[in-house]
Design an enzyme around this catalytic site. Structure first.
Site: not given
Ligand code: SAH
Ligand code: SF4
Length: 375
Positions: A190-191, A139, A222, A136, A112, A125, A244-246, A132, A363, A320
């Site tokens: 993905g990372e 996600c 990211s 997380c 995507e 994006c 990506s802290l979160h 992945c 996201c 989201n």
């Protein structure tokens, strides 16, 4: 992650190098690689440079369109190589102008890519992997096991596809302004740092003035926080960095982002402090707002302390939701209060506008219907 485990990971999850007809896609080879590959077939260096120019500056999709290439060479190239794009499985347009493409790769895997137009810029994006390895909890991509890495050609093809659709070739004009597509974020599936070699190769071609001509200031990578590779990325690519802290403490971060057990906050923040930033550049910290999980006043105060004097922007991302997710998004008033605490301490802390939510393009919502290989 040690160098040998990075290599092993790259091998196990490698992208196929040829299409279904056994032709090698030339997209993603560096200029030197293209020159030496074609030299093996007695094609002189200046012809290889012409081919490179047609691919990246003019965006042609077949050798037949290469005006100054001799006929017999075109025929030979058509037999062995390709410069095609993935086919479009679906294209969805949101009412806010966001476009999401599901692209079908040579081996049938789906990936995507999302284009988000804004008043003064347009951001593409792109995805870096199918699925992945990380899990997380908030996600959607994280619920899909890693199928494989994307090759350099597949990373670049997403960008070239957007240029095709938006009719924005040649690349040199990218510098002149007036373009819809101006920026790239590696924030899709993905990372990216778990696919570092391929990402680096693709981004170098992307940033090359002879390549796709998109400057490093317009590219943001990211990551969930793979510390050793953040350092390499700073040295070798120096694109904009988003973390990506979160969460503001190790206990919560390790719970919602298991990568934190390997690279805890102290190491992550040190890597950010060491990331080479030129004047006016900042690190973006992404912070997803999860109701009653990480959204208390106390968390905001802690966040200010954690970031300290790192030049930073904090993107507060309303969570989201996706089918089956265990979290809820913080209330709007809570997010605003959280942002105000940060702003009162002098931090830039915008609340990210959700785009393309009617087509599940926001996201963390990307999850293609691709299937895992049988291994
Ligand atoms: N793997 C990389 C890049 C892809 S994710 C990374 O984790 O940084 C892009 C961004 O979306 C990350 O900041 C991620 O944490 C965030 N995200 C993931 N799921 C989300 C969700 N459901 N709602 C909002 N943001 C989410
Ligand atoms: Fe992977 Fe990023 Fe999603 Fe985490 S947030 S599961 S690292 S894509």
């Amino acid at each position: 992650m040690s160098d040998s485990s990075i290599e092993k990971h790259a091998r196990v999850f490698a992208a196929p190098k040829t299409d279904s007809e056994g032709r090698q896609n030339l997209i993603g080879l560096s200029k030197d690689e293209l020159i030496s590959l074609l030299q093996e077939y007695q094609v002189p260096g200046f012809r290889a440079k012409q081919v490179w120019h047609w691919i990246y500056q003019r965006g042609v999709k077949s050798f037949d369109e290469m005006g100054n290439i001799p006929k017999d060479m075109k025929a030979f190239m058509n037999d062995r190589f390709s410069i095609g794009r993935p086919s479009v499985e679906t294209e969805q347009k949101s009412k806010d102008g966001t476009i999401k493409w599901l692209l079908k790769l040579d081996d049938g895997q789906l990936v995507e890519t999302v284009f988000i137009p804004e008043k003064t810029r347009g951001t593409l994006c792109i995805s870096s992997q199918i699925g992945c390895t990380l899990t997380c909890k908030f996600c959607h991509t994280g619920t899909q096991p890693l199928v494989r890495n994307l090759g350099p050609h597949e990373l670049l093809q997403q960008i070239m596809h957007a240029r095709d659709v938006l009719n924005e070739w040649p690349s040199t004009a990218a510098k002149e302004g007036g373009r819809d597509f101006t920026n790239i974020v590696l924030m899709g599936m993905g990372e990216p740092l778990y696919n570092y070699e391929n990402v680096a190769k693709a981004m170098k071609i992307c940033m090359d003035d002879d390549g796709l001509c998109i400057s490093k200031r317009r590219i943001t990578l990211s990551t969930s926080g793979l510390v050793p590779l953040i350092t390499r990325c700073g040295e070798e690519l120096n694109v904009n960095l988003a973390i990506s802290l979160h969460a503001v403490n190790d206990e919560l971060r390790s719970d919602i982002m298991p990568i934190n057990k390997k690279y805890p906050l102290k190491e992550l923040m040190q890597a950010c402090r060491d990331y080479p930033l030129d004047k006016k550049r900042r690190i973006t910290f992404e912070y997803v707002m999860l109701k009653d999980i990480n959204d208390r006043d106390e968390d905001a105060h802690q966040l200010v302390k954690l970031i300290g004097d790192i030049p930073a922007k904090i993107n507060l991302i309303p969570f989201n939701e996706w089918p089956g997710s265990e979290f809820a998004c913080s209330d709007r008033s809570r997010i605003e209060k959280f942002s105000k605490i940060l702003r009162d301490k002098g931090m830039d802390a915008p609340i990210r506008k959700t785009r393309g939510d009617d087509i599940l393009a926001a996201c963390g919502q990307l999850k293609s219907a691709s299937k895992r290989y049988k291994k």
